[in-house]
Design a protein around this motif. Structure first.
Motif, PDB file in Angstrom:
ATOM      1  N   TRP A 159      94.251  -3.014  26.042  1.00  0.00           N
ATOM      2  CA  TRP A 159      95.325  -3.752  26.069  1.00  0.00           C
ATOM      3  C   TRP A 159      95.950  -3.484  24.614  1.00  0.00           C
ATOM      4  O   TRP A 159      97.099  -3.255  24.487  1.00  0.00           O
ATOM      5  N   ALA A 190      93.746  -9.604  42.044  1.00  0.00           N
ATOM      6  CA  ALA A 190      93.874 -10.147  40.593  1.00  0.00           C
ATOM      7  C   ALA A 190      95.184 -10.481  40.133  1.00  0.00           C
ATOM      8  O   ALA A 190      95.424 -11.578  39.407  1.00  0.00           O
ATOM      9  N   THR A 191      96.517 -10.085  40.922  1.00  0.00           N
ATOM     10  CA  THR A 191      97.608 -10.335  40.355  1.00  0.00           C
ATOM     11  C   THR A 191      98.028 -11.835  41.340  1.00  0.00           C
ATOM     12  O   THR A 191      99.147 -12.371  41.098  1.00  0.00           O
ATOM     13  N   TRP A 223      92.209  -1.977  33.176  1.00  0.00           N
ATOM     14  CA  TRP A 223      93.040  -2.777  32.904  1.00  0.00           C
ATOM     15  C   TRP A 223      92.710  -4.167  32.472  1.00  0.00           C
ATOM     16  O   TRP A 223      93.488  -4.567  31.610  1.00  0.00           O
ATOM     17  N   ARG A 224      91.588  -4.548  32.510  1.00  0.00           N
ATOM     18  CA  ARG A 224      90.977  -5.911  31.999  1.00  0.00           C
ATOM     19  C   ARG A 224      90.728  -5.787  30.627  1.00  0.00           C
ATOM     20  O   ARG A 224      90.161  -6.927  30.020  1.00  0.00           O
ATOM     21  N   SER A 254      86.763   2.704  35.206  1.00  0.00           N
ATOM     22  CA  SER A 254      86.342   1.393  35.948  1.00  0.00           C
ATOM     23  C   SER A 254      85.122   1.045  35.153  1.00  0.00           C
ATOM     24  O   SER A 254      84.188   1.685  35.255  1.00  0.00           O
ATOM     25  N   SER A 272      92.426   5.915  34.241  1.00  0.00           N
ATOM     26  CA  SER A 272      91.577   4.563  34.321  1.00  0.00           C
ATOM     27  C   SER A 272      89.994   4.977  34.313  1.00  0.00           C
ATOM     28  O   SER A 272      89.355   5.747  34.889  1.00  0.00           O
ATOM     29  N   PRO A 300      97.423  -6.465  31.752  1.00  0.00           N
ATOM     30  CA  PRO A 300      96.282  -5.953  32.659  1.00  0.00           C
ATOM     31  C   PRO A 300      96.948  -5.933  34.123  1.00  0.00           C
ATOM     32  O   PRO A 300      96.496  -5.022  34.912  1.00  0.00           O
ATOM     33  N   ASN A 301      97.914  -6.987  34.401  1.00  0.00           N
ATOM     34  CA  ASN A 301      98.185  -7.119  35.769  1.00  0.00           C
ATOM     35  C   ASN A 301      99.344  -5.964  36.329  1.00  0.00           C
ATOM     36  O   ASN A 301      99.579  -5.860  37.164  1.00  0.00           O
ATOM     37  N   GLN A 309      98.830  -2.842  35.228  1.00  0.00           N
ATOM     38  CA  GLN A 309      98.035  -1.402  35.370  1.00  0.00           C
ATOM     39  C   GLN A 309      97.829  -0.793  36.542  1.00  0.00           C
ATOM     40  O   GLN A 309      97.645  -1.702  37.358  1.00  0.00           O
ATOM     41  N   ASP A 342      95.247   0.344  37.561  1.00  0.00           N
ATOM     42  CA  ASP A 342      94.055   0.276  38.287  1.00  0.00           C
ATOM     43  C   ASP A 342      93.737  -1.196  38.738  1.00  0.00           C
ATOM     44  O   ASP A 342      92.626  -1.736  38.663  1.00  0.00           O
ATOM     45  N   CYS A 343      94.729  -2.210  38.209  1.00  0.00           N
ATOM     46  CA  CYS A 343      94.459  -3.528  38.624  1.00  0.00           C
ATOM     47  C   CYS A 343      94.408  -3.766  40.038  1.00  0.00           C
ATOM     48  O   CYS A 343      95.253  -3.357  40.782  1.00  0.00           O
TER      49      CYS A 343
END
Lengths: 218, 218
Positions: A20, A216-217, A14-15, A39, A37, A206-207, A209, A211-212
Motif C-alpha cells: 500500500w 472484506a469490503t 491487497w492487504r 496472494s 496480485s 486495500p478495499n 484492489q 484481489d480484495c
C-alpha cells in the motif's frame, strides 16, 4: 523514458501495508501501473513460489518492475520513484525536514511493521499473535505520536504529503485490524482523518484492489 | 557549520548494530564526534530512563545531536549525514544503484535487525531467543546473498563503500554472536573479510568503544 512505453508492474497484495505504501506513492505521482496480485495466503503463500522468489528473494511484496529493473523493499522503491520522477515530491527540500520524514518512516518500517507482518505472526503462533502485534504497534505509535507532535502540520511533517504519510496510513489500517485503541494517539488519528478522503489514498486502499475479496469490503 | 563549533554527540551502545552503522558513517566521512554511552543492560536499560526518552521516544540507540537538532533512527541519520556532508558519499550517483544499496539496507534494517534486537529477544524469552534470532538472520542473509550476487563488486554494490556496507558488517557481527553458520553466504563473508581491516570499520568496531567491557575483547 521506458516507463511510458512499458507500464511499471507492481507485485502487490491487497492487504499488505508495504504494498500500500508504494501504491500511494505511485498514485500521488500519477504513474500508471499494472498490478500483479501475489496472494500471501493462497496455497501457503504465492510469495514462496519458485517463480516469485526469482522476483523477490525476501519472498514478500511489494516488488516493482520499472525502467527495465526489478526493485524490492518499499522504502527503496519510494526513494527510487522520488529520485526519478520528481513531480509531487515525497520528501521536503530541507535536509532536517527530510530527516524528520525518514525518522517517522523508519519507526514504522523497522520498528513496527516487521514485528507484526504475516510471516512473523505465523512464527509467533495463533494463540499469541494478537497480543504480540498489539504490543509492538502500541510501542511504535507512542514514539510516532511524539515525533509528530514536534513535526506535524496538516500531515506528518509540515503541510505536504511525504513518505511518512505513505507509511503511516497503512500502519493505522493494520492497527485497526488488530483492534489497537487509537485514542492515545490524537495526532495520528487527525492525520488519518485528513487523508482518508484523499484520491491517492482512496485509489490505493486495500478495499479498492482487484484481489480484495468481496467479503472484506462489507 | 555548527558541527565545527559543537562536536556532534552520538548516543551509542558498544554492541548495538544500529549504533555501529552510524559510527561507520561518521568515521568514513571523518566527522569528529563525542560518544555518550547508553547501556542497554544496566539497571534494566538506560534507554528507558526519562532523560533518554526525551532524546529518543523509541527508547533505543543511536541518536545523534548535530547541527542543533537531535536525529534518531540509523538510516535517517546516515541519509542526513550524506546529504549535508557530501564528502565520501555513502550512496552511488546512479539512481538504480542507489536503489540497490537501499534494498540491501532495508532487508537488514527492516527484515533482520528488528527481529533480533534486544527488546524483542527479551519479549521472546530466554528459552527461545537464540533459535528465534538465528531463524530471522538466516532468512534475511539468504536474500542479502542473492541481492549481492547481482550487485556486489569489491563491496556490497560496486567498488565503493556504501550505506549497504554500513548495515552489513554490523549484522555479520550479530550473526556470529548467535552462532549462525555463515558458510552458505560466501559473498557476505568475502565483503566482511574485505572490510575487517578498513580503518573506519576498525575504529567504529564494538570492541573499540569506550563502554565495551574488557572481558568482551578477550
Amino acid at each position: 523514458m521506458a516507463s511510458i512505453i512499458n507500464k511499471p508492474v507492481l507485485y502487490s497484495y491487497w492487504r499488505s501495508s508495504c504494498s500500500w505504501r508504494v501504491r500511494i506513492a505511485l498514485q500521488l505521482k500519477e504513474i500508471p501501473y499494472e498490478v500483479r496480485s501475489v496472494s500471501l495466503i493462497k496455497a501457503g503463500g504465492e510469495q514462496h513460489s519458485n517463480e516469485y522468489r526469482s522476483v523477490n528473494p525476501m519472498e514478500q511484496v511489494p516488488a516493482l518492475q520499472i525502467d527495465g529493473v526489478t526493485l524490492v523493499e518499499s522504502m527503496a522503491i519510494m526513494h527510487y520513484l522520488d529520485e526519478t520522477r520528481p513531480q509531487r515530491p515525497l520528501l521536503p527540500r530541507d535536509c532536517i525536514k527530510r530527516a524528520k520524514v525518514r525518522e517517522i518512516c523508519e519507526v514504522i518500517a523497522s520498528g513496527i511493521q516487521p514485528l507484526q507482518n504475516l510471516t512473523v505472526l505465523i512464527y509467533v503462533g495463533e494463540e499469541k499473535k494478537n497480543e504480540w502485534a498489539k504490543h509492538w504497534i502500541k510501542r511504535g505509535f507512542s514514539a510516532v505520536e511524539k515525533l509528530l507532535s514536534a513535526n506535524a502540520g496538516k500531515y506528518c511533517v509540515g503541510d505536504d504529503i511525504t513518505m511518512a504519510d505513505c507509511c503511516l496510513i497503512p500502519q493505522v489500517f493494520n492497527a485497526r485490524r488488530f483492534h489497537v485503541d487509537l485514542r492515545p494517539y490524537p495526532t495520528i488519528l487527525r492525520i488519518d482523518r485528513e487523508l482518508e478522503n484523499h484520491p491517492a489514498f482512496i485509489a490505493s486502499h486495500p478495499n479498492q484492489q482487484p484481489d480484495c475479496p468481496p467479503e472484506a469490503t462489507k
